[in-house]
Design an enzyme around this catalytic site. Sequence first.
Site, short mmCIF file in Angstrom:
data_model
loop_
_atom_site.label_atom_id
_atom_site.label_comp_id
_atom_site.label_asym_id
_atom_site.label_seq_id
_atom_site.Cartn_x
_atom_site.Cartn_y
_atom_site.Cartn_z
CB SER A 133 -2.09 -3.61 4.95
OG SER A 133 -3.16 -2.63 5.78
CE1 TYR A 187 -0.42 0.72 2.11
CE2 TYR A 187 -2.39 -0.06 2.92
CZ TYR A 187 -1.09 0.08 3.11
OH TYR A 187 -0.39 -0.46 4.12
#
Length: 363
Positions: free
Chosen positions: A200, A213
């Site tokens: 990401s 995350y």
Amino acid sequence: MYALLKILRTFLRLIQVYAVIVIVANAARYCFVHIPLVIITASFLQFVLDVIPQTRIRNLSNKAVLITGCDTGLGNALARTLDSIGFRVFAACLKANSPGADSLKSNCSEKLTVIQLDVTKDDDVEAARRVVEDSLKNSGDVLWGVVNNSGIAIFGEVEWLSVGMYQEVLDVNLLGMIRVTKQFLPLLRESKGRIVNASSIQGRFASPFSSSYCISKFAVEAFGDSLRYEMYKWGIKVVTIEPGNFASASAQFQPETFRSGMEKVWNEMPTDIQELYGKKYVDAVTDSIVRTPQTGYSNPSMVMDDYVKALTLENPSTRYLPSGLAWKMLCNVLYFSPSWVGDLFFKATWLMWKNNRPGQLSS
């Protein structure tokens, strides 16, 4: 052509490193004009380089790709995309009878096979490998790629999240990736194929409310780098995909999912932490997270294009950052600049929250 592109990309990285050196040496003089200009220019040139045509592998009909996390979102879209260009696709879904899995069975070619796979379970991963091996023996194809796409997210401030919540995210996003990779490496060694890991933009820089995350994606970056160095000798290429804000294209980032997740976080929060922050502040954070998809992209085509490059280019890049120019520039500014730049950015954001502070800070 490939050698020239490599030289140009290396040159751009050197420009970005130079920008960091200048920040340190000339912070007062250059930090607000010169450095952003250098990083933005390098980002723009990188954006241009990414669209230059490169040599692709010609025959895809005898090549298979395993994709994890195909029930919904980007994984489901990628399974359809790779099926449409001729790959044999093993679409691994958490539930083989989920609506997303059923849709793949109905709308894709006979070369797509849905496999039930929970990446947190060793037995599931071993069973998936046996299914793939048996299918390849019957078809005569080779396993060309493994796309580690499975991922989850739990949001909230560090004090709000239990250690178990951190473990839950890491077990899917990182350890699940490692489980799958280790099981399928023998097949990839035979084909000298590809491992493509979903990271990401938040594997490059962290942000508030997303520590679990971000931690998992930072770890994915490290895993991909270590694996890539180790796989050189076997001819296996390892590529990391770092999507920008495609939250609206992912099922786990839909508003209802966000809100139910944050409600679970609130309900499991210790009483003293609830009293410290207050429901009003937690709700304000939830509203802020829910608005995240509005600033991103709903069409996943940029992500699909980079996955296809990773699997079909003869010499793919080690990293792809599918996103618009603005997000790429933000990523490069926060990634290559000193820590105080990110601190300034997020402190400015906090100042805009003057009417939404934790309960005990408002009193």
